[in-house]
Write an enzyme that holds these catalytic residues in place. Sequence first.
Site, PDB file in Angstrom:
ATOM      1  N   CYS A 122       4.590  -6.862   8.711  1.00 33.53           N
ATOM      2  CA  CYS A 122       5.755  -6.239   9.411  1.00 33.53           C
ATOM      3  C   CYS A 122       5.658  -7.261  10.541  1.00 33.53           C
ATOM      4  O   CYS A 122       4.864  -7.853  11.051  1.00 33.53           O
ATOM      5  CB  CYS A 122       5.072  -4.950   9.944  1.00 33.53           C
ATOM      6  SG  CYS A 122       6.348  -4.373  10.952  1.00 33.53           S
ATOM      7  N   CYS A 138      -1.239  -1.434  16.217  1.00 33.72           N
ATOM      8  CA  CYS A 138      -1.041  -1.318  14.512  1.00 33.72           C
ATOM      9  C   CYS A 138      -1.703  -2.240  13.956  1.00 33.72           C
ATOM     10  O   CYS A 138      -1.236  -3.471  14.199  1.00 33.72           O
ATOM     11  CB  CYS A 138       0.185  -1.147  14.262  1.00 33.72           C
ATOM     12  SG  CYS A 138       0.782  -0.944  12.457  1.00 33.72           S
ATOM     13  N   CYS A 173       3.578  -4.214  17.197  1.00 29.24           N
ATOM     14  CA  CYS A 173       3.069  -3.101  18.026  1.00 29.24           C
ATOM     15  C   CYS A 173       1.376  -3.375  18.197  1.00 29.24           C
ATOM     16  O   CYS A 173       0.855  -3.663  17.356  1.00 29.24           O
ATOM     17  CB  CYS A 173       3.610  -1.756  17.290  1.00 29.24           C
ATOM     18  SG  CYS A 173       5.228  -1.321  16.847  1.00 29.24           S
ATOM     19  N   ASN A 226      -5.655   5.683  15.456  1.00 29.93           N
ATOM     20  CA  ASN A 226      -6.631   5.500  14.453  1.00 29.93           C
ATOM     21  C   ASN A 226      -7.066   4.120  14.687  1.00 29.93           C
ATOM     22  O   ASN A 226      -6.446   3.000  14.933  1.00 29.93           O
ATOM     23  CB  ASN A 226      -6.088   5.497  13.162  1.00 29.93           C
ATOM     24  CG  ASN A 226      -5.584   7.124  12.817  1.00 29.93           C
ATOM     25  OD1 ASN A 226      -6.494   8.046  12.838  1.00 29.93           O
ATOM     26  ND2 ASN A 226      -4.136   7.170  12.202  1.00 29.93           N
ATOM     27  N   GLY A 248       5.327  -1.897   7.318  1.00 31.96           N
ATOM     28  CA  GLY A 248       6.655  -2.483   7.276  1.00 31.96           C
ATOM     29  C   GLY A 248       7.581  -1.572   8.166  1.00 31.96           C
ATOM     30  O   GLY A 248       7.100  -0.477   8.292  1.00 31.96           O
ATOM     31  N   GLU A 249       8.627  -2.360   8.744  1.00 32.72           N
ATOM     32  CA  GLU A 249       9.662  -1.585   9.171  1.00 32.72           C
ATOM     33  C   GLU A 249      11.165  -1.298   8.413  1.00 32.72           C
ATOM     34  O   GLU A 249      11.671  -2.508   8.231  1.00 32.72           O
ATOM     35  CB  GLU A 249       9.892  -2.436  10.630  1.00 32.72           C
ATOM     36  CG  GLU A 249      11.337  -1.895  11.240  1.00 32.72           C
ATOM     37  CD  GLU A 249      11.307  -0.609  11.516  1.00 32.72           C
ATOM     38  OE1 GLU A 249      10.404   0.057  12.529  1.00 32.72           O
ATOM     39  OE2 GLU A 249      12.246   0.074  11.132  1.00 32.72           O
ATOM     40  N   CYS A 266       3.437   8.533   0.940  1.00 32.75           N
ATOM     41  CA  CYS A 266       3.620   7.582   2.013  1.00 32.75           C
ATOM     42  C   CYS A 266       3.894   6.246   1.319  1.00 32.75           C
ATOM     43  O   CYS A 266       2.753   5.593   0.648  1.00 32.75           O
ATOM     44  CB  CYS A 266       2.617   7.390   3.153  1.00 32.75           C
ATOM     45  SG  CYS A 266       2.844   6.510   4.395  1.00 32.75           S
ATOM     46  N   CYS A 321      -2.503   6.443   9.357  1.00 34.05           N
ATOM     47  CA  CYS A 321      -1.445   5.916  10.194  1.00 34.05           C
ATOM     48  C   CYS A 321      -1.885   4.668  10.770  1.00 34.05           C
ATOM     49  O   CYS A 321      -2.732   4.588  11.618  1.00 34.05           O
ATOM     50  CB  CYS A 321      -0.512   6.725  11.266  1.00 34.05           C
ATOM     51  SG  CYS A 321       0.068   8.378  10.782  1.00 34.05           S
ATOM     52  N   GLU A 364       0.798  -1.204   0.051  1.00 36.74           N
ATOM     53  CA  GLU A 364      -0.204  -0.002   0.048  1.00 36.74           C
ATOM     54  C   GLU A 364       0.959   1.437  -0.176  1.00 36.74           C
ATOM     55  O   GLU A 364       1.942   1.541   0.731  1.00 36.74           O
ATOM     56  CB  GLU A 364      -1.074   0.232   1.423  1.00 36.74           C
ATOM     57  CG  GLU A 364      -1.484  -1.296   1.274  1.00 36.74           C
ATOM     58  CD  GLU A 364      -2.877  -1.299   1.965  1.00 36.74           C
ATOM     59  OE1 GLU A 364      -3.513  -0.180   2.384  1.00 36.74           O
ATOM     60  OE2 GLU A 364      -3.550  -2.226   2.058  1.00 36.74           O
ATOM     61  N   SER A 386       9.457   6.151  16.292  1.00 40.19           N
ATOM     62  CA  SER A 386       8.072   6.060  17.027  1.00 40.19           C
ATOM     63  C   SER A 386       8.217   5.627  18.422  1.00 40.19           C
ATOM     64  O   SER A 386       8.466   4.551  18.949  1.00 40.19           O
ATOM     65  CB  SER A 386       7.397   4.676  16.303  1.00 40.19           C
ATOM     66  OG  SER A 386       7.193   5.140  14.858  1.00 40.19           O
ATOM     67  N   LEU A 387       8.012   6.672  19.360  1.00 40.71           N
ATOM     68  CA  LEU A 387       8.445   6.627  20.766  1.00 40.71           C
ATOM     69  C   LEU A 387       7.206   5.917  21.408  1.00 40.71           C
ATOM     70  O   LEU A 387       7.204   4.910  22.187  1.00 40.71           O
ATOM     71  CB  LEU A 387       8.621   7.937  21.373  1.00 40.71           C
ATOM     72  CG  LEU A 387       9.319   8.008  22.649  1.00 40.71           C
ATOM     73  CD1 LEU A 387      10.524   7.066  22.730  1.00 40.71           C
ATOM     74  CD2 LEU A 387       9.800   9.534  23.034  1.00 40.71           C
ATOM     75  N   SER A 419      10.874   6.400   9.181  1.00 38.51           N
ATOM     76  CA  SER A 419      10.176   6.287  10.438  1.00 38.51           C
ATOM     77  C   SER A 419      10.590   4.919  10.878  1.00 38.51           C
ATOM     78  O   SER A 419      10.416   3.988  10.058  1.00 38.51           O
ATOM     79  CB  SER A 419       8.643   6.421  10.665  1.00 38.51           C
ATOM     80  OG  SER A 419       8.165   6.119  11.773  1.00 38.51           O
TER      81      SER A 419
END
Length: 383
Positions: A147, A154, A151, A331, A198-199, A140, A374, A87, A253-254, A228
């Site tokens: 991923c 997510c 998290c 979200n 993904g990371e 984006c 996000c 995406e 991403s804290l 990020s």
Amino acid sequence: MNAEELRECMVGMGEPGWRGRQLAEALYRQRIVDVEGITTLPKALRQKLAKEGWQVGRPRIAQVFTSVDGTERYLVQGQTPDGLTVEAVWMPEGDGGEAGDGFEDGSKYAEAGPLRQTQGRLSAAPATRASLGRDRATICISSQMGCAVNCQFCLTAKLGLQRNLTAGEIAGQVVAVLDRHGVEVGKDRVNLVFMGMGEPFLNYDNFMAAVRLLVEEVGLSPQRMTVSTSGIVPGIERFAEEPPEVRPKLAISLNAPNDAIRSEVMPINRKWPIESVVDAVRAVRLRSRERITFEYVLLGGVTDQPEHAAELARLVRRTGLSAKVNLIAWNPGPGIAYTTPRSEAVETFRRTLAAEGVPVYLRRPRGRDIYAACGQLKRTVEG
Ligand code: SAH
Ligand code: SF4
């Protein structure tokens, strides 16, 4: 293929090496989509390339979802036999994420407007150039299919890691979207964020190879790109070694003010706790006016309380980094048991940080109605 690989390919075919440069120009600058159209090459060579089965490997935008706010979400299909889609998202006016990082005047986007919750519609018609306007747009893109990081808040995490994207697939998303909107690189302002599925730092080599293609061949500026990461320390350490000519800006991403909460919402924190991430970030030599972005997802009742804001402010100050905080109201997604923060909580949080002297911006949720915002990216329809 990068310019060097194209050169080797040409030499392998008994052609002079500089034909590789011509190819790179045609593929990445002029964005020509088929071998036949590369008129800088002699006709005989074009025919030979076609006969040997060479193709311009462009990913295809298989499906488009259009939001009421103008955001477009794409399912982009690569050319590999697995037919997997990733995406990418087009935000005609950005989302405010680039505000205050030293290269953009984000004042216009510092405040988030009310959300319109309308059903997204499907659209296949390409947008016209007019939609680009004079304002910046932000693209984006994804770095992996799914991923592995897990998290808890997510949606992409639910997919697990399906596979890494190649450098061509990563850069190809950008080129496909640039084409769709008729973007003229060097003239139109586009920002790029590696914040899709993904990371990126768990697919480091392909991610950076894509960045180099986009900078050196497509002609985009690394100062308009932000990557990020959830805090993959070895990746950050490698990133710190990249030369400034090709190094994007960095966002971390804290998402929590301390290790206890962070480990709960981002289990990866048990491997690389906050202090180790911050130590790695310190090695990045920032350009003048550049700032590190700390992203902070506000989870209702979990991370959005005033005491969290105060603790976050202390944490950010303690790092001694030139930094800003991007707040993102969580979200929602199916099967995720968090709640969206109340708007008063978001405002109080923002004000608390600002009062503590921490630069803070609110990211506008874009395309929530089409699951483009996000953390909402997950294949919901097959292309
Ligand atoms: N994997 C990278 C980049 C993609 S995620 C990373 O995690 O940094 C991009 C941003 O979206 C991250 O800051 C992440 O914390 C945030 N995010 C993930 N899920 C979200 C959700 N449901 N609502 C709001 N933000 C979310
Ligand atoms: Fe992966 Fe980023 Fe989602 Fe975490 S927030 S699961 S790292 S995509």
